[in-house]
Design an enzyme around this catalytic site. Sequence first.
Site, mmCIF file in Angstrom:
data_model
loop_
_atom_site.group_PDB
_atom_site.id
_atom_site.type_symbol
_atom_site.label_atom_id
_atom_site.label_comp_id
_atom_site.label_asym_id
_atom_site.label_seq_id
_atom_site.Cartn_x
_atom_site.Cartn_y
_atom_site.Cartn_z
ATOM 1 N N HIS A 101 0.966 19.094 21.742
ATOM 2 C CA HIS A 101 1.973 20.395 21.448
ATOM 3 C C HIS A 101 1.588 21.358 21.655
ATOM 4 O O HIS A 101 0.846 21.881 22.027
ATOM 5 C CB HIS A 101 2.170 19.946 19.792
ATOM 6 C CG HIS A 101 1.048 20.401 18.951
ATOM 7 N ND1 HIS A 101 0.158 19.193 18.908
ATOM 8 C CD2 HIS A 101 -0.024 21.469 18.416
ATOM 9 C CE1 HIS A 101 -0.800 19.466 17.845
ATOM 10 N NE2 HIS A 101 -0.615 20.459 18.052
HETATM 11 P P1 TYD Z 1 -1.769 17.353 14.686
HETATM 12 O O1 TYD Z 1 -1.762 18.277 14.137
HETATM 13 O O2 TYD Z 1 -0.331 16.114 15.145
HETATM 14 O O3 TYD Z 1 -2.901 16.586 15.339
HETATM 15 P P2 TYD Z 1 -3.332 16.421 16.508
HETATM 16 O O4 TYD Z 1 -2.792 18.124 17.228
HETATM 17 O O5 TYD Z 1 -4.643 16.857 16.591
HETATM 18 O O6 TYD Z 1 -2.855 15.391 17.800
HETATM 19 O O7 TYD Z 1 -1.788 16.745 13.250
HETATM 20 C C1 TYD Z 1 -1.947 15.389 12.701
HETATM 21 C C2 TYD Z 1 -1.143 15.620 11.202
HETATM 22 O O8 TYD Z 1 -2.462 15.542 9.797
HETATM 23 C C3 TYD Z 1 -0.328 15.494 10.759
HETATM 24 O O9 TYD Z 1 0.624 14.731 10.377
HETATM 25 C C4 TYD Z 1 -0.451 17.055 10.045
HETATM 26 C C5 TYD Z 1 -1.309 16.725 9.930
HETATM 27 N N1 TYD Z 1 -1.957 18.161 9.269
HETATM 28 C C6 TYD Z 1 -2.303 18.572 7.969
HETATM 29 O O10 TYD Z 1 -1.446 18.395 7.365
HETATM 30 N N2 TYD Z 1 -2.296 20.142 8.335
HETATM 31 C C7 TYD Z 1 -2.824 20.582 9.432
HETATM 32 O O11 TYD Z 1 -3.770 22.138 9.077
HETATM 33 C C8 TYD Z 1 -2.832 19.722 10.833
HETATM 34 C C9 TYD Z 1 -3.882 20.645 12.141
HETATM 35 C C10 TYD Z 1 -2.389 19.352 10.497
#
Ligand code: TYD
Length: 132
Positions: free
Chosen positions: A50
Amino acid sequence: MSLIQLLDLPELGDERGSLVAIEELKTIPFQIKRVYYIYGTQEKVARGFHAHKKLQQLAICVAGKCKMILDDGTQREEVWLDSPNKAVLIGNLWHEMHDFSQDCVLLVLASEPYDEADYIRDYQEFLRVVKL
Ligand code: TYD
C-alpha cells in the site's frame, strides 16, 4: 534519483554495547505521533502493499532483517533493512516488505495516528494518484 532514502542512525556505543536514539525533527524529518512494530512474521509472508496519502514513516529492523521494496509508480527499488542503525524513509511511496527473517522486529515511526482513510491499497489507484 534513487527512491531509497536511508538514514544512518548514529550509534552511541561504548564497551557495554550499542544504543541508538531517535529524536523527532532532529534525527528524522517529522514529528512522531505513532510507533508500531511487526514481528513473528511467518515464512514466505510479505506485507505492506500500500501507499499513504499523507502519512510519513521511517522503518528500521531493530532485530533480524527484511527487504523493503519502494515504488513511485515509475521505478521500483529494493533495500535490505539488516542493521538496527539503518533506517529507510517510506514517504508516500508504494511499499512492500518481503523475506522477513524469523527473528525480524520491524519498527516503524509514523507521523500521524492510524487512519484507514489515508491508505491506498490498490496499486492501480496508486498509479492514478501519482500520475495526476
Ligand atoms: P496494515 O497496515 O495493513 O499492515 P501491513 O502494512 O504491515 O501489511 O495493518 C494490519 C492491520 O493492523 C490492519 O487491520 C490495521 C491494523 N493497524 C492498526 O490498527 N494500527 C496501526 O497503527 C497499524 C499500522 C495497523
